[in-house]
Design a protein around this motif. Structure first.
Motif, PDB file in Angstrom:
ATOM      1  N   VAL A 158       1.013  -1.057  -0.571  1.00  0.00           N
ATOM      2  CA  VAL A 158      -0.284  -0.020   0.118  1.00  0.00           C
ATOM      3  C   VAL A 158       0.955   1.519  -0.121  1.00  0.00           C
ATOM      4  CG1 VAL A 158      -1.760   1.623   1.148  1.00  0.00           C
ATOM      5  CG2 VAL A 158      -1.930  -1.302   1.133  1.00  0.00           C
ATOM      6  N   PHE A 159       1.599   1.417   1.009  1.00  0.00           N
ATOM      7  CA  PHE A 159       2.668   2.449   0.773  1.00  0.00           C
ATOM      8  C   PHE A 159       3.580   2.641  -0.331  1.00  0.00           C
ATOM      9  CE2 PHE A 159       2.519   1.905   5.699  1.00  0.00           C
ATOM     10  CZ  PHE A 159       1.762   2.911   6.171  1.00  0.00           C
ATOM     11  N   GLY A 160       4.043   1.481  -0.921  1.00  0.00           N
ATOM     12  CA  GLY A 160       4.586   1.703  -2.221  1.00  0.00           C
ATOM     13  C   GLY A 160       3.515   2.110  -3.243  1.00  0.00           C
ATOM     14  N   VAL A 161       2.466   1.734  -3.749  1.00  0.00           N
ATOM     15  CA  VAL A 161       1.345   2.131  -4.475  1.00  0.00           C
ATOM     16  C   VAL A 161       1.340   4.046  -4.165  1.00  0.00           C
ATOM     17  CG1 VAL A 161      -1.036   2.492  -5.211  1.00  0.00           C
ATOM     18  CG2 VAL A 161       0.446  -0.456  -5.195  1.00  0.00           C
ATOM     19  N   MET A 162       1.119   4.251  -3.364  1.00  0.00           N
ATOM     20  CA  MET A 162       0.604   5.709  -2.916  1.00  0.00           C
ATOM     21  C   MET A 162       1.893   6.409  -2.650  1.00  0.00           C
ATOM     22  SD  MET A 162      -2.150   5.606  -1.795  1.00  0.00           S
ATOM     23  CE  MET A 162      -2.787   7.000  -1.136  1.00  0.00           C
ATOM     24  N   SER A 163       3.787   5.965  -2.837  1.00  0.00           N
ATOM     25  CA  SER A 163       4.222   6.540  -2.946  1.00  0.00           C
ATOM     26  C   SER A 163       4.877   6.363  -4.190  1.00  0.00           C
ATOM     27  CB  SER A 163       5.627   6.118  -2.323  1.00  0.00           C
ATOM     28  OG  SER A 163       6.185   4.873  -2.621  1.00  0.00           O
ATOM     29  N   GLY A 164       5.006   5.591  -4.941  1.00  0.00           N
ATOM     30  CA  GLY A 164       4.528   5.834  -6.925  1.00  0.00           C
ATOM     31  C   GLY A 164       3.223   6.706  -7.008  1.00  0.00           C
ATOM     32  N   ARG A 165       2.770   7.052  -6.799  1.00  0.00           N
ATOM     33  CA  ARG A 165       1.222   8.151  -7.251  1.00  0.00           C
ATOM     34  C   ARG A 165       2.000   9.493  -7.108  1.00  0.00           C
ATOM     35  NH1 ARG A 165      -4.545   8.077  -5.074  1.00  0.00           N
ATOM     36  NH2 ARG A 165      -4.943   9.965  -5.925  1.00  0.00           N
ATOM     37  N   PHE A 166       2.222   8.984  -6.447  1.00  0.00           N
ATOM     38  CA  PHE A 166       2.318  11.003  -5.054  1.00  0.00           C
ATOM     39  C   PHE A 166       3.784  11.186  -6.430  1.00  0.00           C
ATOM     40  CE2 PHE A 166      -0.353  10.272  -2.275  1.00  0.00           C
ATOM     41  CZ  PHE A 166      -0.927  10.823  -2.209  1.00  0.00           C
ATOM     42  N   ALA A 167       5.044  10.229  -6.295  1.00  0.00           N
ATOM     43  CA  ALA A 167       5.884  10.698  -7.333  1.00  0.00           C
ATOM     44  C   ALA A 167       5.761  10.986  -8.510  1.00  0.00           C
ATOM     45  CB  ALA A 167       7.337   9.880  -6.897  1.00  0.00           C
ATOM     46  N   ALA A 168       4.599  10.528  -9.068  1.00  0.00           N
ATOM     47  CA  ALA A 168       4.514  10.353 -10.503  1.00  0.00           C
ATOM     48  C   ALA A 168       3.945  12.062 -10.818  1.00  0.00           C
ATOM     49  CB  ALA A 168       3.240   9.354 -11.400  1.00  0.00           C
ATOM     50  N   GLN A 169       2.663  12.465 -10.028  1.00  0.00           N
ATOM     51  CA  GLN A 169       1.890  13.814 -10.017  1.00  0.00           C
ATOM     52  C   GLN A 169       3.326  14.633  -9.473  1.00  0.00           C
ATOM     53  OE1 GLN A 169      -0.951  12.908  -7.335  1.00  0.00           O
ATOM     54  NE2 GLN A 169      -2.432  11.674  -8.526  1.00  0.00           N
ATOM     55  N   SER A 170       4.039  14.385  -8.838  1.00  0.00           N
ATOM     56  CA  SER A 170       4.759  15.688  -8.459  1.00  0.00           C
ATOM     57  C   SER A 170       5.655  15.371  -9.638  1.00  0.00           C
ATOM     58  CB  SER A 170       5.280  15.093  -6.869  1.00  0.00           C
ATOM     59  OG  SER A 170       5.951  13.882  -7.519  1.00  0.00           O
ATOM     60  N   SER A 171       6.472  14.306 -10.040  1.00  0.00           N
ATOM     61  CA  SER A 171       7.159  14.949 -11.392  1.00  0.00           C
ATOM     62  C   SER A 171       6.210  15.612 -12.613  1.00  0.00           C
ATOM     63  CB  SER A 171       7.955  13.669 -11.848  1.00  0.00           C
ATOM     64  OG  SER A 171       7.076  12.488 -11.970  1.00  0.00           O
ATOM     65  N   ALA A 172       5.431  14.624 -13.265  1.00  0.00           N
ATOM     66  CA  ALA A 172       5.147  15.361 -13.965  1.00  0.00           C
ATOM     67  C   ALA A 172       4.178  17.005 -14.078  1.00  0.00           C
ATOM     68  CB  ALA A 172       3.227  14.337 -14.193  1.00  0.00           C
ATOM     69  N   GLY A 173       4.094  17.118 -12.963  1.00  0.00           N
ATOM     70  CA  GLY A 173       3.416  18.573 -12.476  1.00  0.00           C
ATOM     71  C   GLY A 173       4.870  19.175 -12.432  1.00  0.00           C
ATOM     72  N   PHE A 174       6.395  18.900 -12.099  1.00  0.00           N
ATOM     73  CA  PHE A 174       6.555  19.613 -11.892  1.00  0.00           C
ATOM     74  C   PHE A 174       7.186  20.150 -13.162  1.00  0.00           C
ATOM     75  CE2 PHE A 174      11.662  19.201 -12.181  1.00  0.00           C
ATOM     76  CZ  PHE A 174      12.001  20.321 -11.376  1.00  0.00           C
ATOM     77  N   ALA A 175       7.081  18.722 -14.165  1.00  0.00           N
ATOM     78  CA  ALA A 175       7.580  19.310 -15.572  1.00  0.00           C
ATOM     79  C   ALA A 175       6.233  20.105 -16.647  1.00  0.00           C
ATOM     80  CB  ALA A 175       7.926  17.857 -16.196  1.00  0.00           C
ATOM     81  N   LYS A 176       5.661  19.831 -16.291  1.00  0.00           N
ATOM     82  CA  LYS A 176       4.688  20.866 -16.665  1.00  0.00           C
ATOM     83  C   LYS A 176       5.103  22.791 -16.516  1.00  0.00           C
ATOM     84  CE  LYS A 176       0.657  21.926 -14.814  1.00  0.00           C
ATOM     85  NZ  LYS A 176      -0.453  22.158 -13.837  1.00  0.00           N
ATOM     86  N   ASN A 177       5.402  22.277 -15.161  1.00  0.00           N
ATOM     87  CA  ASN A 177       5.562  24.481 -14.916  1.00  0.00           C
ATOM     88  C   ASN A 177       6.393  24.917 -15.390  1.00  0.00           C
ATOM     89  OD1 ASN A 177       2.578  23.588 -12.610  1.00  0.00           O
ATOM     90  ND2 ASN A 177       3.836  23.324 -11.183  1.00  0.00           N
TER      91      ASN A 177
END
Length: 578
Positions: free
Chosen positions: A69-88
């Motif tokens: 569960v923690f792995g899935v959550m960390s992967g999800r937030f890492a993907a969101q933050s990196s994609a958002g960072f790249a977009k900005n």
């Protein structure tokens, strides 16, 4: 560099913080699992205690589930933050480029800017995602696994304390050697993008001149250079895998040897050995992850520097404090103006320019190729700033105006006509985004564009391909003039923008402008005498200087350059008003 780039995280700070938080929880579970596996063997299996077996087994299942569960959550937030960072970051770089003056843009080739906005930012995104997740997980896992090994058997942990620094030194050495090689490789990448862009934009010219073989050779050469540069960099990075494998196998051999001795001596249990083997694999696997991060950061570091160069570039043209927000009229004054494109240039492109253009007048500019006619008019809307002297509009230095206000008051149709993919209406609204259909039709009528637009099945909703490829040169020029007229400017600059229009249509456009927009100052750069002979006065340019100013008759009587141009065009029939 890192601080400037990380500013682009902005609205994704929450995801960026939650990703390592869940990584930490995942690491805690992953570290406790081997320890309890050792207990399960020693207490449950070897101790033949079914209660302990069930208790510890259930606990292990619960820990594995939590780890997932923690792995899935960390992967999800890492993907969101990196994609958002790249977009900005991509938006920040693009917005920065929009602030650049022509001088700033001249420092970066178009191909280079495209590479930075695409490939470089993608590299940074991947490095950021790995840093947010794996970059936190690997060091934490190594440290916690070492601590657990110390708790089980401190002698065994000495193996790791020896191997980790050796591996760390090797990875650092590889990174230092590979970094400059990747930097060189990305410069070749820029060159590749330039060639592709030029070829695709000029594909009709390539076909017309049968230059496919030449273009293929250019692409082959730059592809070979790219292969050579990236191969050298990748060969250096390739040492990473053998170094890691050496560390893994050596650690396992030493672990088994020491553990066997201690088990035979009764100083270590079978369960503790299993736990130590698991921790060894965790340590070495995460060292492998760290090495991958090193490789990714090595590649992306060059990209980070290139993107930071764009973000750190300060526009050479910007608003002053409390700028003027109104342009009263279209008067233009060049007062002892000199200009050169770069400070390092030895010669001025424009020198000793002194001329006053009254508001509402029609002025022609003529001169040979390379006489800096276009450079002169680009100083009026501050596409460049004068190196010396002052350019004034309505009695005020152009540098005193708000840039948006000044450029709204000055409509310029550049030598290279640019239309964008979309409808004719979309392109016209670049001049005035709130223009009504009636205003667009009127502007097109003035520019003699309405007649050919009405021939299209969709009229003003007809689709314009990128660059206006489905329009003729004269049609593109007339659309660009109509777009400029929609701005309702104080000053209208036509930079050789009627060259593809026949002389009769051009004369009708000038007549329309003089009747409909009598108060607008019109500056027309032309190659044809017939285009400027009706001007209030004509400026003759030669080698970056004003050779003479006068009316058509005055210049025809006294100016050698004007006489030569007139004679050549009369002989060729170009000066015939009919």
């Amino acid at each position: 560099m890192y601080r400037k780039l990380l500013k682009s995280i902005r609205d994704y700070k929450r995801q960026t913080l939650l990703a390592p938080f869940f990584v930490m929880l995942e690491v805690v579970m992953d570290v406790l699992i081997p320890f309890n596996m050792g207990r399960l063997i020693d207490e449950g299996i070897n101790g033949q205690d079914m209660t302990a077996l069930w208790r510890i087994g259930t606990l292990l299942i619960f820990m594995v589930a939590l780890s997932m569960v923690f792995g899935v959550m960390s992967g999800r937030f890492a993907a969101q933050s990196s994609a958002g960072f790249a977009k900005n970051l991509r938006q920040d770089v693009f917005h920065k480029v929009q602030e650049f003056s022509f001088e700033n843009i001249d420092k970066f080739s178009t191909g280079s800017l495209i590479t930075r906005l695409t490939t470089d930012i993608t590299n940074i995104q991947q490095a950021f995602q790995m840093s947010v997740r794996v970059g936190f997980r690997a060091p934490m896992m190594i440290v916690f696994a070492l601590l657990m090994t110390l708790r089980i058997n401190w002698r065994i942990s000495l193996i790791y304390l020896i191997m980790v620094p050796i591996l760390g030194y090797g990875l650092t050495k590889i990174t230092r050697i590979a970094h400059p090689k990747f930097k060189q490789a990305f410069k070749v990448y820029d060159k590749l993008n330039v060639i592709v862009q030029e070829n695709l934009e000029g594909i009709r010219v390539v076909k017309a001149f049968v230059r496919e073989k030449f273009e293929n050779k250019k692409m082959t050469d730059v592809s070979s250079q790219m292969y050579e540069k990236f191969s050298k960099a990748e060969r250096t990075v390739a040492f990473n895998a053998p170094l890691l494998n050496f560390s893994v196998y050596l650690s396992m051999i030493l672990l088994m040897w020491f553990a066997t001795v201690q088990i035979m001596g009764g100083q270590m249990t079978t369960g503790e050995l299993i736990s130590c083997v698991s921790y060894t694999m965790q340590i070495l696997m995460n060292l492998n992850m760290l090495s991958m991060i090193f490789v990714m950061l090595t590649i992306s570091d060059a990209s980070m520097q290139r993107v930071t160069e764009v973000l750190a570039e300060e526009p050479t043209i910007a608003n002053q404090t409390a700028p003027l927000t109104t342009v009263d009229n279209g008067e233009i004054i060049f007062d002892d103006v000199c200009f050169k494109y770069t400070e390092d240039s030895e010669e001025f492109s424009l020198e000793d320019i002194n001329v006053t253009i009254p508001s509402g007048s029609f002025v022609g500019i003529i001169g040979g190729t390379g006489s800096s006619k276009s450079t002169l008019v680009q100083l009026i809307p501050r596409l460049y700033d004068a190196t010396q002297g002052q350019v004034k509009v309505a009695g005020q230095n152009v540098q005193a105006y708000d840039l948006e206000v000044l450029r709204d008051a000055v409509a310029i149709v550049l030598q290279k006509n640019t239309l964008f993919s979309g409808t004719i209406k979309d392109n016209l609204r670049w001049g005035n985004e709130t223009a009504t259909d009636e205003e667009m039709v009127h502007a097109c009528q003035l520019a003699h564009a309405d007649e050919f637009i009405q021939d299209f099945a969709d009229g003003y909703d007809a689709y314009v391909e990128q660059g206006g490829r489905n329009l003729s040169g004269g049609q593109k020029q007339r659309l660009c003039i109509a777009r400029a007229l929609l701005k309702q400017p104080k000053i209208l600059i036509l930079d050789d923008s009627t060259s593809a229009v026949d002389t009769k249509t051009e004369a009708q456009i000038r007549e329309n402008l003089s009747h409909e927009m009598p108060d607008v100052t019109t500056v027309l750069i032309a190659q044809r005498i017939v285009s400027v002979e009706q001007a209030d006065f004509i400026i003759v340019m030669d080698n970056g200087k004003i050779d003479q100013i006068g009316t058509h008759d005055e210049l025809l009587a006294s100016n050698q350059i004007y006489q030569e141009v007139y004679a050549s065009q009369v002989k060729g029939g170009l000066a015939d008003n009919d």
